[in-house]
Design a protein around this motif. Structure first.
Motif, PDB file in Angstrom:
ATOM      1  N   TRP B 404       0.829  -1.220   0.000  1.00  0.00           N
ATOM      2  CA  TRP B 404       0.000   0.000   0.000  1.00  0.00           C
ATOM      3  C   TRP B 404       0.858   1.263   0.000  1.00  0.00           C
ATOM      4  CZ3 TRP B 404      -5.150  -0.119  -0.878  1.00  0.00           C
ATOM      5  CH2 TRP B 404      -5.832   1.095  -0.766  1.00  0.00           C
ATOM      6  N   PRO B 405       1.883   1.359   0.890  1.00  0.00           N
ATOM      7  CA  PRO B 405       2.707   2.569   0.845  1.00  0.00           C
ATOM      8  C   PRO B 405       3.388   2.770  -0.509  1.00  0.00           C
ATOM      9  CG  PRO B 405       3.648   0.924   2.323  1.00  0.00           C
ATOM     10  CD  PRO B 405       2.275   0.474   1.989  1.00  0.00           C
ATOM     11  N   LYS B 406       3.810   1.702  -1.169  1.00  0.00           N
ATOM     12  CA  LYS B 406       4.476   1.869  -2.455  1.00  0.00           C
ATOM     13  C   LYS B 406       3.479   2.320  -3.525  1.00  0.00           C
ATOM     14  CE  LYS B 406       8.160   1.732  -2.989  1.00  0.00           C
ATOM     15  NZ  LYS B 406       8.953   2.978  -2.972  1.00  0.00           N
ATOM     16  N   THR B 410       1.113   6.061   1.404  1.00  0.00           N
ATOM     17  CA  THR B 410       0.744   6.180   2.806  1.00  0.00           C
ATOM     18  C   THR B 410       0.581   4.792   3.411  1.00  0.00           C
ATOM     19  OG1 THR B 410      -0.874   7.095   4.342  1.00  0.00           O
ATOM     20  CG2 THR B 410      -1.698   6.417   2.211  1.00  0.00           C
ATOM     21  N   MET B 411       0.896   4.671   4.702  1.00  0.00           N
ATOM     22  CA  MET B 411       0.850   3.347   5.348  1.00  0.00           C
ATOM     23  C   MET B 411      -0.559   3.056   5.857  1.00  0.00           C
ATOM     24  SD  MET B 411       3.856   1.791   5.790  1.00  0.00           S
ATOM     25  CE  MET B 411       4.488   1.223   7.342  1.00  0.00           C
ATOM     26  N   THR B 484      -6.959   5.763   6.424  1.00  0.00           N
ATOM     27  CA  THR B 484      -5.601   6.175   6.053  1.00  0.00           C
ATOM     28  C   THR B 484      -5.606   7.035   4.800  1.00  0.00           C
ATOM     29  OG1 THR B 484      -5.405   4.015   5.053  1.00  0.00           O
ATOM     30  CG2 THR B 484      -4.263   4.335   7.111  1.00  0.00           C
ATOM     31  N   LYS B 490       2.205  11.126   4.295  1.00  0.00           N
ATOM     32  CA  LYS B 490       3.130  10.634   3.273  1.00  0.00           C
ATOM     33  C   LYS B 490       4.329   9.930   3.925  1.00  0.00           C
ATOM     34  CE  LYS B 490       0.869  11.705  -0.308  1.00  0.00           C
ATOM     35  NZ  LYS B 490       0.264  10.587  -1.022  1.00  0.00           N
ATOM     36  N   VAL B 491       4.827   8.911   3.245  1.00  0.00           N
ATOM     37  CA  VAL B 491       5.990   8.183   3.750  1.00  0.00           C
ATOM     38  C   VAL B 491       7.108   8.261   2.702  1.00  0.00           C
ATOM     39  CG1 VAL B 491       4.733   6.611   5.224  1.00  0.00           C
ATOM     40  CG2 VAL B 491       5.074   6.038   2.825  1.00  0.00           C
ATOM     41  N   PRO B 495       9.353   2.615   3.587  1.00  0.00           N
ATOM     42  CA  PRO B 495       8.648   2.813   4.860  1.00  0.00           C
ATOM     43  C   PRO B 495       8.776   1.640   5.819  1.00  0.00           C
ATOM     44  CG  PRO B 495       7.109   2.442   3.068  1.00  0.00           C
ATOM     45  CD  PRO B 495       8.442   2.595   2.446  1.00  0.00           C
ATOM     46  N   SER B 508       7.753   6.774  -2.829  1.00  0.00           N
ATOM     47  CA  SER B 508       6.435   6.136  -2.734  1.00  0.00           C
ATOM     48  C   SER B 508       5.366   7.201  -2.818  1.00  0.00           C
ATOM     49  CB  SER B 508       6.261   5.411  -1.406  1.00  0.00           C
ATOM     50  OG  SER B 508       7.403   4.709  -1.051  1.00  0.00           O
TER      51      SER B 508
END
Lengths: 111, 624
Positions: B404-406, B410-411, B484, B490-491, B495, B508
């Motif tokens: 998801w983060p990629k 966001t995580m 989320t 943002k990451v 992450p 990401s």
């Protein structure tokens, strides 16, 4: 020239090399072409000759056809050259899958 | 500059997604469309379980129950599991091999829209006179006798979406063969890329039999041919063979990418190199190969004879060997690792025993003599849900959290993720473990109700409770996604902190051109190697230069729409007294082939991002 792989800095050497290689390849193509004509004639003779039964002629012609396909692929479509590993792999895998399917349909469905 | 994110209206975003050829955006489309169909299939599953909660229940009628179970199976396999996996392949595989996009971006988009319109067509059957009701296998003698247009929806819908999947598979094959970054040899490819490769070749070889058999079914039902009609000299068994020549590789198309996802997760969160990488690759290829030799184990009771049954039984059990290699390699990866129990890792830990149980019952079913007892009982239902849910669906949940983060920058919330895992894991075992015993006690599959006092009441009740827990787990993950997305914190690049492969070396979500400069790959786990040497990012393999990009295109949508329209014509022209069917076929095909022709005649060379524009956003610090 941009698409061709030069192996040395000296263009003269590569041209010599390529000329020799092309001549070699031409020879192979002529030989296989002659063989293919010959095999086609053999197929016609096998059918025309009265002494053979259908049980011999059909498999025989099929074998000749396979040989012709191999000639076609390897000498005229350049599969004998380098850089064809992936297409070869997938063609042979496809043949195996198709062959297994046909064997199955001939043996265990129409019993 | 174009790379700077701007606030855009809803219409602009919609148009961007309708026309996109970017593999990352197409991955989003696959994820949302697949997720939608997953929810739909889940609702159908809940209706099935509610109907079976008590004996003599009349929540749905027998006919509607048949439609529910057919659509549940068909939707989950063709419209949920496979597109979701294709979505993750699209999102991650090009990044893992260091490519800027897939080999054929246009075909990628076309593949998605064909799948989407096929799926929509199939599901419109609910509103247009009844869904297909002959099971997801749609055996010919049953489906030829089915009245109404249900089976026609199945045939045409799957045909259209099958074209899309086939295109996707070929696209991935070409991408992996031709577009690996410098240094990325075959034996340095991450396991997810390897499994994508093998699964794509299975798609290449398995989908043509499906296409052929569906074509024959279409002609039998709509154009008066008799391929499967024994009374007219056809043979109904042909369908079964064709279907399973496709169907068995199909389950490996699903499970191999799942294996790949878990191989990534185990290595990352054990913070160790994957144990036995080369044997993992070997096992993947061997499973793919053997997958084509075992289809008749679905047909042991058809009457193939003892010799054929024995051959296929032995071949089936042989698959346990490479699968066992994989299980042991995962265990040895965990062994001695510095394990982090993140949500994806929890799914992985849950996956090993769950999938193993499915595998063991698979070997039981593979014993041809014993299969006569298990055949068509709930034991089979329990088996394939243990492998498909315990393997594929677990991997989809794991990948959703992991990637998801990629994909979105966001995580997902870890706490809610763990709640999802606990609810779904318990619910899953509660639902399906008891079904083994229900089957052994004599409950046939696909039955819409049962009588009281036959010892089936408690088991079915327990099973339905479990289904509700699974539904609760899915609702929690949906809440998690919404929460989320609204927060949208943002990451950075990596992450999880322990990324090993190339996708974690770039931001990401990645910029639309992925890699400013193609990275130089110096070994397995390319990014990990650089990190261990104290470098911040990858070494570039080329000087900074112009990047060639494809233009967006609306044509894939139109091509698919044309087939969608033509399918209605094909279906209704067989009705008595129908006059508009043939013109609609002609109209639909004209739209499809017209737009193909338009694309062929107009040269579209794409555009270049210029070097100067790339140098502007100096976030990477990579200098040429």
């Amino acid at each position: 020239m941009t698409n061709e792989q030069l192996n040395s800095g000296n263009p003269r050497v590569d041209i010599e090399y390529r000329r020799k290689k092309n001549a070699e390849e031409m020879k192979h193509q002529v030989i296989s072409f002659a063989l293919m004509i010959f095999l086609t004639l053999v197929a016609f003779v096998a059918v025309a000759y009265e002494g053979f039964s259908g049980w011999f002629i059909v498999p025989f012609i099929l074998i000749l056809a396979v040989v012709q396909v191999i000639f076609q692929l390897y000498y005229f479509m350049h599969m004998s050259n380098e850089g064809h590993e992936a297409p070869k792999l997938f063609m042979y895998s496809g043949m195996v899958v198709g062959f297994v399917t046909i064997i199955c349909y001939m043996t265990i469905i129409w019993w | 500059m174009s790379t700077i994110a701007q606030k855009r209206g809803f219409g602009a975003v919609l148009w961007e997604y309708l026309t996109t050829v970017d593999h990352k955006k197409i991955a989003h489309l696959y994820l949302f469309a697949g997720g939608f169909f997953f929810i739909l299939g889940g609702i159908e599953a809940m209706i099935i379980r509610i109907q079976l909660i008590k004996p003599n229940n009349d929540f749905v009628s027998a006919g509607l129950f048949n439609e529910m179970l057919t659509m549940h199976g068909t939707t989950m396999i063709f419209l949920a599991a496979m597109p979701l996996l294709l979505g993750f392949m699209n999102a991650i595989m090009p990044l893992q091999i260091g490519a800027r996009d897939v080999a054929f971006p246009f075909l990628n988009s076309l593949g998605f829209w064909l799948f989407f319109f096929g799926g929509v067509f199939l599901n419109l059957s609910w509103f247009l006179g009844g869904a297909p009701d002959a099971g997801w296998t749609s055996y010919a003698s049953l489906s030829l006798a089915s009245e109404g247009h249900g089976i026609d929806f199945y045939v045409l819908g799957l045909q259209i979406s099958g074209f899309g999947t086939l295109m996707g598979g070929i696209n991935f094959l070409v991408t992996i063969i031709n577009m690996r970054a410098p240094g990325m040899t075959y034996m340095r490819m991450p396991l997810f890329t390897w499994t994508t490769f093998v699964a794509s070749s299975l798609i290449l070889f398995a989908f043509p039999p499906l296409t052929v058999s569906i074509f024959m079914m279409m002609f039998d039902r709509l154009f008066g041919s008799n391929f499967f009609d024994a009374s007219m000299g056809g043979n109904t068994i042909i369908w079964e063979h064709f279907f399973w020549i496709f169907g068995h590789p199909e389950v490996y198309i699903l499970i191999l990418p799942a294996f790949g996802i878990f191989s990534e997760i185990f290595a990352v969160f054990s913070r160790k190199r994957l144990f036995g990488y080369s044997s993992m690759v070997f096992a993947t290829v061997l499973i793919g190969f053997l997958g084509f030799m075992v289809w008749a184990h679905h047909m042991f009771t058809t009457g193939l004879g003892p010799i054929a049954n024995a051959i296929f039984a032995v071949a089936t059990m042989a698959i346990a060997v490479p699968t066992g290699i994989k299980i042991f390699n995962w265990l040895f990866t965990l062994w001695g690792g510095s394990i982090k129990f993140t949500t994806p890792m929890l799914w992985g830990i849950g996956f090993i025993p769950s999938f193993l149980m499915g595998g063991v019952t698979g070997v039981m079913l593979g014993a041809a003599a014993a299969d006569y007892q298990y055949h068509d009982t709930y034991f089979v239902v329990a088996h394939f849900h243990y492998v498909i849910v315990g393997g594929v669906v677990f991997s989809l949940f794991a990948a959703t959290h992991y990637y998801w983060p990629k994909m979105f920058g966001t995580m997902l919330n870890e706490f809610l993720g763990k709640i999802t895992f606990v609810l779904f894991f318990i619910g899953f075992h509660l639902t399906f473990f008891i079904q083994h015993f229900l089957g052994l006690w004599g409950m046939p599959r696909r039955i819409f109700t049962y009588l009281p006092g036959q010892g089936l009441d408690t088991g079915n009740f327990v099973s339905t409770i479990g289904a509700f827990l699974m539904a609760a787990g899915v609702i929690v993950i949906l809440i998690n996604i919404i929460m989320t997305s609204v927060k949208n914190e943002k990451v950075g690049n990596d992450p999880w902190g322990d990324g090993r492969t190339l996708e974690w070396a770039i931001s990401s979500p990645p910029p639309f051109y992925n890699f400013k400069q193609l990275p130089l790959v110096r070994g397995l786990d390319a990014y990990w190697i650089e990190k261990m040497e104290g470098k911040k990012g990858m070494i570039p393999a080329e000087p900074l230069g112009d990047v060639h990009m494809p233009n967006n295109s609306f044509v894939p949508f139109v091509i698919s729409l044309g087939l969608f329209i033509a399918a209605f014509g094909v279906m209704y022209q067989a009705d008595e007294g129908n006059t508009w069917g043939i013109p609609v076929i002609i109209l639909g095909l004209a739209i499809t082939f017209g737009s193909m022709l338009a694309r062929s005649l107009r040269d579209d060379h794409g555009y270049h991002i210029h070097k100067e524009d790339l140098m502007d956003d100096n976030d990477k610090g990579v200098k040429a």
